[in-house]
Design an enzyme around this catalytic site. Structure first.
Site, PDB file in Angstrom:
ATOM      1  N   GLN A 186       0.865  -1.180   0.000  1.00  0.00           N
ATOM      2  CA  GLN A 186       0.000   0.000   0.000  1.00  0.00           C
ATOM      3  C   GLN A 186       0.903   1.232   0.000  1.00  0.00           C
ATOM      4  O   GLN A 186       1.983   1.234   0.588  1.00  0.00           O
ATOM      5  CB  GLN A 186      -0.900   0.027   1.238  1.00  0.00           C
ATOM      6  CG  GLN A 186      -1.971  -1.052   1.247  1.00  0.00           C
ATOM      7  CD  GLN A 186      -3.146  -0.723   0.341  1.00  0.00           C
ATOM      8  OE1 GLN A 186      -2.975  -0.571  -0.871  1.00  0.00           O
ATOM      9  NE2 GLN A 186      -4.330  -0.604   0.915  1.00  0.00           N
ATOM     10  N   SER A 187       0.480   2.296  -0.650  1.00  0.00           N
ATOM     11  CA  SER A 187       1.375   3.431  -0.887  1.00  0.00           C
ATOM     12  C   SER A 187       1.629   4.271   0.343  1.00  0.00           C
ATOM     13  O   SER A 187       2.645   4.951   0.424  1.00  0.00           O
ATOM     14  CB  SER A 187       0.799   4.331  -1.997  1.00  0.00           C
ATOM     15  OG  SER A 187       0.705   3.613  -3.197  1.00  0.00           O
ATOM     16  N   SER A 188       0.744   4.276   1.321  1.00  0.00           N
ATOM     17  CA  SER A 188       0.917   5.135   2.492  1.00  0.00           C
ATOM     18  C   SER A 188       0.330   4.453   3.705  1.00  0.00           C
ATOM     19  O   SER A 188      -0.466   3.498   3.597  1.00  0.00           O
ATOM     20  CB  SER A 188       0.259   6.498   2.274  1.00  0.00           C
ATOM     21  OG  SER A 188      -1.131   6.370   2.113  1.00  0.00           O
ATOM     22  N   GLN A 220      -3.490   4.642   3.776  1.00  0.00           N
ATOM     23  CA  GLN A 220      -4.191   3.616   3.008  1.00  0.00           C
ATOM     24  C   GLN A 220      -4.228   2.288   3.761  1.00  0.00           C
ATOM     25  O   GLN A 220      -5.229   1.566   3.718  1.00  0.00           O
ATOM     26  CB  GLN A 220      -3.507   3.436   1.654  1.00  0.00           C
ATOM     27  CG  GLN A 220      -3.640   4.625   0.718  1.00  0.00           C
ATOM     28  CD  GLN A 220      -2.990   4.374  -0.628  1.00  0.00           C
ATOM     29  OE1 GLN A 220      -2.435   3.307  -0.872  1.00  0.00           O
ATOM     30  NE2 GLN A 220      -3.031   5.371  -1.492  1.00  0.00           N
TER      31      GLN A 220
END
Length: 737
Positions: free
Chosen positions: A23-25, A28
């Site tokens: 997941q990018s962050s 998220q």
């Protein structure tokens, strides 16, 4: 969907199936729970494709990391290494963008998969990178993923920049400013104490002109400073630091300006080859958004720019440039003087024991084969002329300056008192709030009640301390000027010369006063005419010329006293220059300039008065003169013993002058006094005192006068003095002691 049955072979099923989850962050990971569950469900799809549960490996180490690069993604690096070793049969991901967001990482993974016959699967099917059509489709998906990231970032940045261009983008504000309800509205902090502390910073800087002196003023007055880490946190009052004061003075938001894009993010490769990012501060001309008069500030924009120029001038100037903060030293034109010949900035120096100031130019010319300064002149006459010109320029305003100075002192004290009154008011509020919290708690809940009671007592102690400090400072407040005091100050203001020479006015204050009106002083020296031409450039562009007379010669003729010269003349017959210098220093004599003698100074003095130098004789006469050390080596004893015998008078020593080295003339009689063994008829000192019936000191005195014969035994364990027996001295008691 691509066909999966024909692509999965036995060789694939024998290897491990990797499920890559990213997941990018962190946001998220926390909020997009459904997407995360779908990614973990890919492990069941791997078992459905033919892999056993033990062969499925889930890589979730990169949760919360962006896929724009593989530098910090340990899970992706581990998976790539396993693919290169041929341990992976298939890589499963929810979509291609989860594996990589840039084509460099993506195509590197495709090349490794095609070489090791590794499959890649997503929600649409299973692909073999070794096949042209599948590789073409995977490459297109990777390109679309990278383009998607670029488009999303461009949309977000465009919206942010468009909102910032209107001054409505809400970003973090420094302490003392808060966002209002309307779009882009910025207001002063509602706390009066916070506003007063920040206004005091700018008021003190307009007076002192230095961020460090403003910080020292806050520390001297023991005033707290507000600190707010973010817009939701509560204001904390701490001891001010220099960095906090400097950031307040250099932040354009306090001048009512809205700024965006003051920094730029740059990517670089460090010494280890890792790709990293850093922030680069941009000059004001390259800021993305700068809206002046956007909101109410603590000062206007023109004052802010003047403050930045003043702060920049306080730093160490570059070569040939003016500036520099006022520093220590008696040279008044430090940072202001320049050479009238070449235009370089003059440097200061100090000479002599009195530290007399002077100025010199670092530009050197060649004269007679050696480098000389373009300009080198003393600063006493020049500083006096510039100070006189300055006093004449400010004389019209000098009458009221004394009164304004007294009023400014009173105003400064009032500013500090105002801050302390606000501190007392804040402490009183905190004490009342702690009291209300204590009364609101259930009395039976003693665990909470005891803690609130302690906080209340702490607030009461802080209130008491603040009130005591306020009372002490109000007692020290200077009195308001009366009519008689104002009249006397006006009379003193007419004599600015006496105020300038007052011992209470420091050198730093004098330099700061000169800089308020003077921008530059050009100095041109005419050595042949014994004068210097000064060109004073005042603020505003006005020029003033001034001629200064330089001293024509040295004060009086300096000459060494006659006694020292006569002594050097006598000593030069027996000693070299280094020994003569030691003798002169031992007697406390100094040169004509008050310096201690050394070998070079003695040689210069001897050559000036044509005194011949010392020459050692080629042949030693009978009874040669030797130094104590040489005589001790010849007689086989210690130098300390000879020194003691010379002081006691047992042996004769020669000295040219007090302080000169002792010399001993070696004769046969002297050699006979130093023996290896005690002769017959000689006894030790203790037996001699018993035979004579006198004290040891009496025996030594008689040996010194020659009434008793004595020798010195130099060898054996019983070394020392031996006295001749009494029986051979019949007339011994005819002499008094």
């Amino acid at each position: 969907m691509t066909d999966t049955t024909n692509k999965i072979g036995p060789s694939h099923l024998q290897r491990t199936a990797f499920v890559y989850i990213r997941q990018s962050s962190a946001s998220q990971v926390e909020h997009n729970r459904e997407s995360t569950q779908r990614k973990y469900a890919l492990a069941q799809r791997a078992t459905a494709l033919g892999w056993s549960a033990q062969q499925v490996s889930v890589i979730d180490e990169d949760l919360g990391l962006s896929g724009a690069g593989a530098a910090n993604r340990g899970g992706f690096a581990r998976m790539t290494a396993e693919v290169a070793l041929g341990h992976v049969g298939i890589i499963l991901g929810l979509e291609v963008s989860r594996l990589a967001r840039n084509n460099s990482d993506w195509y590197r993974l495709l090349d490794l998969c095609s070489m090791t016959d590794t499959l890649i699967g997503d929600a649409d099917g299973v692909y073999n990178p070794a096949l042209f059509n599948d590789r073409l489709l995977l490459g297109l998906k990777g390109t679309m993923s990278e383009a998607e990231l670029h488009i999303l970032r461009a949309r977000l940045d465009g919206g942010i920049r468009n909102k910032a261009a209107r001054g409505e983008l809400r970003r973090g504000l420094p302490t003392g400013l808060v966002w209002g309800e309307a779009d882009g509205e910025v207001r002063l902090h509602p706390d009066e104490a916070v506003v007063g502390a920040l206004r005091a910073v700018f008021e003190r800087f307009s007076e002192f002109g230095s961020a460090r002196r403003v910080w020292l003023w806050f520390r001297a007055e023991n005033l707290p400073f507000p600190l707010q880490l973010n817009h939701t946190a509560q204001i904390r009052w701490i001891a001010p630091t220099y960095t906090a004061i400097y950031n307040v003075l250099t932040n354009p938001v306090y001048a009512g300006a809205y700024c965006y894009g003051k920094t730029r993010q740059e990517r670089y490769v460090d010494e280890h080859g890792a790709l990293k990012t850093r922030l680069r501060r941009l000059p004001q001309s390259q800021w993305a958004v700068l809206i002046r008069d956007h909101h109410e500030g603590y000062l206007d924009w023109m004052t802010y720019e003047a403050n930045q120029l003043r702060l920049g001038a306080n730093t160490k100037p570059r070569p040939h440039q003016a500036g520099g903060a006022v520093r220590e030293g008696a040279a008044l034109l430090q940072g202001l003087a320049c050479c009238g010949h070449c235009g370089r900035r003059l440097k200061t120096h100090y000479r002599g024991t009195n530290q007399t100031p002077g100025y010199h130019c670092s530009n050197k010319g060649i004269e007679n084969g050696r480098g000389v300064f373009c300009l080198n002149v003393g600063g006493l006459q020049i500083d006096a002329a510039v100070a006189q010109a300055f006093l004449q320029a400010v004389e019209p305003a000098g009458i009221a300056a004394a009164v304004r100075a007294a009023e400014r002192l009173e105003a400064d004290h009032d500013a500090a008192l105002a801050q302390w009154r606000l501190n007392v008011e804040r402490a009183h509020y905190e004490a009342q709030r702690a009291e209300r919290r204590y009364h609101a708690v259930d009395p039976e809940n003693r665990l909470v009640a005891r803690g609130l009671e302690t906080q209340w007592e702490q607030q009461l102690r802080e209130l008491e301390q603040a009130q005591a400090e306020l009372a002490r400072r109000e007692h020290l407040r200077p009195c308001t000027l009366s009519a008689e005091q104002r009249k006397s100050l006006l009379a003193i203001g007419k004599d600015l010369k006496r105020l300038w020479d007052a011992p209470t006015l420091t050198l730093r204050d004098r330099k700061q006063l000169l800089r308020t009106l003077l921008e530059e002083v050009s100095i041109t020296v005419h050595r042949e005419q014994y004068r210097a031409h000064l060109k004073l450039r005042w603020r505003g562009g006005k020029l003033t010329d001034c001629e200064v007379a330089l001293p024509r010669s040295r004060p009086a003729t300096i000459r060494t006293d006659e006694d020292t010269i006569a002594l050097v003349r006598r000593l030069a017959e027996h000693y070299p220059d280094a020994t003569i210098a030691g003798i002169l220093n031992a007697q406390g004599r100094v040169t004509a300039r008050g310096l201690r003698f050394n070998q070079n100074l003695v040689g210069n003095l001897r050559r000036h008065w044509h005194i011949p130098c010392f020459e050692r004789p080629t042949e030693l006469p009978d009874g040669e003169l030797l130094s104590i050390r040489q005589a001790a080596r010849m007689l086989g004893t210690a130098p300390s013993t000879l020194h003691r015998w010379v002081n006691d008078g047992f042996i004769a020593g020669e000295q040219t002058t007090p302080g000169a080295p002792w010399r001993i003339r070696i004769t046969d009689a002297l050699r006979q006094q130093f023996v290896a063994h005690s002769p017959d008829g000689y006894v030790v000192m203790q037996e001699a005192t018993k035979l004579l019936g006198v004290s040891r000191q009496t025996v030594l005195q008689r040996v010194k006068r020659g009434e008793l014969d004595a020798v010195l035994v130099c060898q054996g364990r019983r070394k020392g003095l031996r006295i001749k027996a009494v029986s051979e001295q019949p007339d011994l008691f005819e002499h008094s002691s």
